[in-house]
Design an enzyme around this catalytic site. Structure first.
Site, PDB file in Angstrom:
ATOM      1  N   GLY A 157       0.961  -1.250  -0.191  1.00 57.39           N
ATOM      2  CA  GLY A 157       0.128   0.102   0.074  1.00 57.39           C
ATOM      3  C   GLY A 157       0.937   1.150   0.037  1.00 57.39           C
ATOM      4  N   SER A 178       1.637  -8.689  -2.382  1.00 60.91           N
ATOM      5  CA  SER A 178       0.380  -8.045  -1.916  1.00 60.91           C
ATOM      6  C   SER A 178      -0.517  -8.784  -2.723  1.00 60.91           C
ATOM      7  CB  SER A 178       0.634  -6.598  -2.599  1.00 60.91           C
ATOM      8  OG  SER A 178      -0.005  -5.795  -2.070  1.00 60.91           O
ATOM      9  N   ARG A 179      -1.805  -8.486  -2.069  1.00 53.76           N
ATOM     10  CA  ARG A 179      -3.102  -9.099  -2.677  1.00 53.76           C
ATOM     11  C   ARG A 179      -3.205  -8.701  -4.187  1.00 53.76           C
ATOM     12  NH1 ARG A 179      -7.520  -7.388   1.089  1.00 53.76           N
ATOM     13  NH2 ARG A 179      -6.110  -5.747   1.122  1.00 53.76           N
ATOM     14  N   THR A 238       6.838  -2.194  11.254  1.00 48.57           N
ATOM     15  CA  THR A 238       6.183  -0.872  11.586  1.00 48.57           C
ATOM     16  C   THR A 238       4.769  -0.799  11.238  1.00 48.57           C
ATOM     17  OG1 THR A 238       6.753  -0.097   9.317  1.00 48.57           O
ATOM     18  CG2 THR A 238       8.423   0.500  10.994  1.00 48.57           C
ATOM     19  N   ARG A 240       1.868  -3.540  12.676  1.00 47.70           N
ATOM     20  CA  ARG A 240       1.102  -3.896  13.848  1.00 47.70           C
ATOM     21  C   ARG A 240       1.743  -5.092  14.497  1.00 47.70           C
ATOM     22  NH1 ARG A 240      -0.469   0.694  13.767  1.00 47.70           N
ATOM     23  NH2 ARG A 240      -2.717   1.309  14.063  1.00 47.70           N
ATOM     24  N   GLU A 269       1.630  -4.871  22.807  1.00 50.54           N
ATOM     25  CA  GLU A 269       1.971  -3.463  23.213  1.00 50.54           C
ATOM     26  C   GLU A 269       1.110  -3.084  24.302  1.00 50.54           C
ATOM     27  OE1 GLU A 269       2.721  -1.632  19.146  1.00 50.54           O
ATOM     28  OE2 GLU A 269       2.039  -0.038  20.186  1.00 50.54           O
ATOM     29  N   HIS A 287       6.826   2.402  19.234  1.00 53.98           N
ATOM     30  CA  HIS A 287       5.516   2.628  18.222  1.00 53.98           C
ATOM     31  C   HIS A 287       5.606   4.390  17.827  1.00 53.98           C
ATOM     32  CE1 HIS A 287       1.406   1.501  16.724  1.00 53.98           C
ATOM     33  NE2 HIS A 287       1.812   2.353  16.137  1.00 53.98           N
ATOM     34  N   GLY A 289       6.143   5.346  14.485  1.00 57.68           N
ATOM     35  CA  GLY A 289       5.808   5.465  13.056  1.00 57.68           C
ATOM     36  C   GLY A 289       5.551   6.905  12.618  1.00 57.68           C
TER      37      GLY A 289
END
Ligand code: GLV
Length: 321
Positions: A157, A178-179, A238, A240, A269, A287, A289
């Protein structure tokens, strides 16, 4: 506007200004710490719009606590694994997120982790801070170069593409799993090849995760996948934490199935698996990002813009459902 908008976490003032410019006076949580669950369930009562952070679990219990008048949950994050979207959809509650505005900040962090872990920067910094003696040496603390190596992007993405762009600028070749196929011009610009997941794992020197976290990606990477990776490869996450089986990552690092990992997110987390803390070949950051002041302001503004659109009976700019 007399609509009840509840902002359940502390957001940058730019977001609150977007609301007040639209005539909305929200009930806004103003402490850096997230609200306790019981305070949250109380605070959402009667809300028509919620503006939420990723630390708030928006599930059936919370939706019921809010009440049937709830129209929208506007998350101040691109990821929305904290929200039960199906439960929202069933109740006709619109969900929105904040894509786009955090793409570069997150890709910067992904690439920072690539450089940190391959060049042993965390380890090097710990040496200096330990105040122990050290000396330049021809064979001292050698890392792995990344030029002419392959980055394998899992989930191509916007953030995956932005990370691939950085990798290309550093002389890496780009592969992705990727899908869907990416736009032809992007594939051309990056000279990116689409691979099966197994091919990507087997051929990449860096595997960087950028897919959403959901049931189908839960533990997408675990012991079996580490065995398929090169022993000299590094994992970067980066996206989840739950996408990676964290205990199996520790085991893979201890048994040298892979060379190292750079992690911005963690399975449970803010808890971090104790096994990671003792390993030199991992870089661990909390976290970060999207953690630049500009990015967070843009995220809050976009979430508030979504809320204002819903308040005005319009389709919000970045809906999820
Ligand atoms: C941050 O992690 C986000 O999903 O926006």
């Amino acid at each position: 506007m007399s609509l009840k908008v509840v902002v359940t976490g502390k957001i940058p003032s730019a977001g609150l200004k977007t609301l007040s410019d639209a005539g909305i006076t929200p009930v806004a949580w103003d402490a850096d710490q997230p609200m306790s669950r019981s305070a949250l369930l109380e605070a959402v009562k009667g809300a028509e719009i919620l503006i939420t952070l990723l630390t708030e679990k928006v599930d059936s219990e919370l939706l019921d606590a809010a009440g049937a008048q709830l129209k929208a949950v506007c998350n101040v994050a691109v990821g929305y694994n904290n929200i039960d979207v199906a439960a929202c959809t069933t109740r006709n509650v619109r969900v929105t997120n904040t894509p786009g505005v955090l793409t570069d900040a997150t890709a910067d962090i992904a690439f920072a982790l690539v450089l940190m872990v391959t060049r042993r920067l965390g380890e090097g910094e710990r040496v200096i801070r330990s105040k122990n003696d050290w000396q330049w040496g021809m064979h001292y603390m050698l890392g792995s170069g990344i030029q002419n190596r392959q980055i394998g992007i899992v989930g191509m993405g916007a953030i995956g593409i932005a990370t691939a762009r950085r990798a290309k600028a550093f002389g890496m070749s780009v592969a992705y799993f990727s899908r869907s196929k990416i736009a032809e011009e992007t594939a051309f610009e990056l000279d990116a090849k689409q691979l099966s997941f197994d091919e990507l794992l087997a051929t990449s020197d860096i595997v960087s995760i950028h897919c959403p976290s959901n049931e189908s990606t839960h533990h997408l990477i675990g012991a079996a996948q580490f065995k398929k990776m090169k022993k000299a490869a590094f994992l970067i996450n980066t996206a989840r934490g739950p996408i990676v089986n964290e205990q199996e990552l520790v085991d893979a690092l201890v048994s040298s199935d892979i060379a190292g990992a750079g992690l911005d997110v963690f399975e449970f987390e803010p808890q971090v698996n104790a096994g990671l803390l003792n390993l030199e070949n991992v870089v661990l950051i909390p976290h970060l990002g999207s953690a630049t002041a500009e990015t967070r302001a843009a995220m809050a503004t976009l979430a508030a813009t979504n809320a204002v659109a819903v308040a005005n009976g319009q389709i919000p700019p970045t809906p999820v459902n």
